[in-house]
Write a protein that holds these residues in place. Sequence first.
Motif, PDB file in Angstrom:
ATOM      1  N   GLY A  12      28.304  25.537  61.322  1.00 29.13           N
ATOM      2  CA  GLY A  12      29.510  25.636  60.253  1.00 29.13           C
ATOM      3  C   GLY A  12      30.536  24.716  60.611  1.00 29.13           C
ATOM      4  N   VAL A  13      30.026  23.199  60.846  1.00 27.70           N
ATOM      5  CA  VAL A  13      30.806  22.069  61.404  1.00 27.70           C
ATOM      6  C   VAL A  13      31.333  21.719  60.058  1.00 27.70           C
ATOM      7  CG1 VAL A  13      30.627  19.649  62.169  1.00 27.70           C
ATOM      8  CG2 VAL A  13      29.517  21.369  63.455  1.00 27.70           C
ATOM      9  N   GLU A  14      32.819  21.675  59.992  1.00 24.79           N
ATOM     10  CA  GLU A  14      33.472  20.846  59.044  1.00 24.79           C
ATOM     11  C   GLU A  14      33.679  19.570  59.275  1.00 24.79           C
ATOM     12  OE1 GLU A  14      36.796  23.614  58.168  1.00 24.79           O
ATOM     13  OE2 GLU A  14      35.367  25.245  58.063  1.00 24.79           O
ATOM     14  N   VAL A  15      34.202  19.171  60.371  1.00 28.79           N
ATOM     15  CA  VAL A  15      34.756  17.851  60.830  1.00 28.79           C
ATOM     16  C   VAL A  15      33.936  17.220  61.894  1.00 28.79           C
ATOM     17  CG1 VAL A  15      36.577  16.304  61.616  1.00 28.79           C
ATOM     18  CG2 VAL A  15      36.814  18.256  59.989  1.00 28.79           C
ATOM     19  N   VAL A  16      33.215  16.022  61.614  1.00 32.75           N
ATOM     20  CA  VAL A  16      32.468  15.073  62.682  1.00 32.75           C
ATOM     21  C   VAL A  16      33.634  14.005  63.025  1.00 32.75           C
ATOM     22  CG1 VAL A  16      30.366  14.162  63.191  1.00 32.75           C
ATOM     23  CG2 VAL A  16      30.392  15.962  61.696  1.00 32.75           C
ATOM     24  N   VAL A  17      33.730  13.951  64.460  1.00 32.97           N
ATOM     25  CA  VAL A  17      34.478  12.619  64.838  1.00 32.97           C
ATOM     26  C   VAL A  17      33.493  11.523  65.243  1.00 32.97           C
ATOM     27  CG1 VAL A  17      36.418  11.605  66.207  1.00 32.97           C
ATOM     28  CG2 VAL A  17      36.606  13.883  65.161  1.00 32.97           C
ATOM     29  N   CYS A  18      33.301  10.344  64.947  1.00 33.33           N
ATOM     30  CA  CYS A  18      32.280   9.479  65.536  1.00 33.33           C
ATOM     31  C   CYS A  18      33.180   8.184  65.968  1.00 33.33           C
ATOM     32  CB  CYS A  18      31.678   8.769  64.436  1.00 33.33           C
ATOM     33  SG  CYS A  18      30.448  10.214  63.433  1.00 33.33           S
TER      34      CYS A  18
ATOM     35  N   ALA B  38      42.731  15.039  59.734  1.00 37.52           N
ATOM     36  CA  ALA B  38      41.061  15.478  59.317  1.00 37.52           C
ATOM     37  C   ALA B  38      40.926  16.914  59.816  1.00 37.52           C
ATOM     38  CB  ALA B  38      40.326  14.560  59.780  1.00 37.52           C
ATOM     39  N   LEU B  39      41.479  17.462  61.005  1.00 42.23           N
ATOM     40  CA  LEU B  39      41.270  18.694  61.604  1.00 42.23           C
ATOM     41  C   LEU B  39      42.233  19.841  60.854  1.00 42.23           C
ATOM     42  CD1 LEU B  39      40.785  17.692  65.034  1.00 42.23           C
ATOM     43  CD2 LEU B  39      38.918  18.288  63.506  1.00 42.23           C
ATOM     44  N   ALA B  40      43.250  19.381  60.215  1.00 43.04           N
ATOM     45  CA  ALA B  40      44.214  20.424  59.636  1.00 43.04           C
ATOM     46  C   ALA B  40      43.634  21.073  58.768  1.00 43.04           C
ATOM     47  CB  ALA B  40      45.495  19.654  59.575  1.00 43.04           C
ATOM     48  N   PRO B  41      43.735  22.468  58.772  1.00 48.48           N
ATOM     49  CA  PRO B  41      43.264  23.441  57.811  1.00 48.48           C
ATOM     50  C   PRO B  41      43.961  22.957  56.574  1.00 48.48           C
ATOM     51  CG  PRO B  41      44.024  24.754  59.604  1.00 48.48           C
ATOM     52  CD  PRO B  41      44.494  23.204  59.749  1.00 48.48           C
ATOM     53  N   GLY B  42      43.334  22.911  55.292  1.00 47.70           N
ATOM     54  CA  GLY B  42      44.007  22.478  54.049  1.00 47.70           C
ATOM     55  C   GLY B  42      44.581  21.205  54.072  1.00 47.70           C
ATOM     56  N   GLN B  43      44.145  20.322  54.642  1.00 47.43           N
ATOM     57  CA  GLN B  43      44.603  19.087  54.826  1.00 47.43           C
ATOM     58  C   GLN B  43      44.852  18.416  53.700  1.00 47.43           C
ATOM     59  OE1 GLN B  43      41.396  19.614  55.815  1.00 47.43           O
ATOM     60  NE2 GLN B  43      40.231  17.793  55.602  1.00 47.43           N
TER      61      GLN B  43
ATOM     62  N   SER C  29      29.219  17.807  50.045  1.00 44.92           N
ATOM     63  CA  SER C  29      29.361  19.230  50.717  1.00 44.92           C
ATOM     64  C   SER C  29      30.491  19.540  51.175  1.00 44.92           C
ATOM     65  CB  SER C  29      28.224  19.234  51.838  1.00 44.92           C
ATOM     66  OG  SER C  29      28.453  18.403  52.895  1.00 44.92           O
ATOM     67  N   GLY C  30      31.564  18.637  51.205  1.00 39.00           N
ATOM     68  CA  GLY C  30      32.850  18.992  52.021  1.00 39.00           C
ATOM     69  C   GLY C  30      33.015  18.656  53.512  1.00 39.00           C
ATOM     70  N   ILE C  31      32.030  18.383  54.006  1.00 34.55           N
ATOM     71  CA  ILE C  31      31.936  17.953  55.386  1.00 34.55           C
ATOM     72  C   ILE C  31      32.756  16.626  55.654  1.00 34.55           C
ATOM     73  CG2 ILE C  31      30.704  17.071  57.590  1.00 34.55           C
ATOM     74  CD1 ILE C  31      28.478  19.003  56.448  1.00 34.55           C
TER      75      ILE C  31
END
Length: 90
Positions: A6-12, A80-85, A51-53
Amino acid sequence: MIETLGVEVVVCFGRRGADFVRQQLGAHERIDSFVETNDRGWTSSTFVAGSGITVVQVTHPSRADWRNRKADVSPLVSRALAPGQDLPLR
């Protein structure tokens, strides 16, 4: 794995790794960015996939001193991590 967890944000960290992850996830739409205000002026960006990711591409910490306000990517990552950004470029 990303869907299962259920990952929503990937930081690279770094462009090369981020480019690979973005390609795999189809994250091509840039929705936010930060440009360093130092002499280097490197850009870190946030992208979204269909997909929203969200994929956040930041300068690698071995290359940029994030403790320096001029190179600090923390606000970009926080947005990016904030809900409903509500991202600027969206």
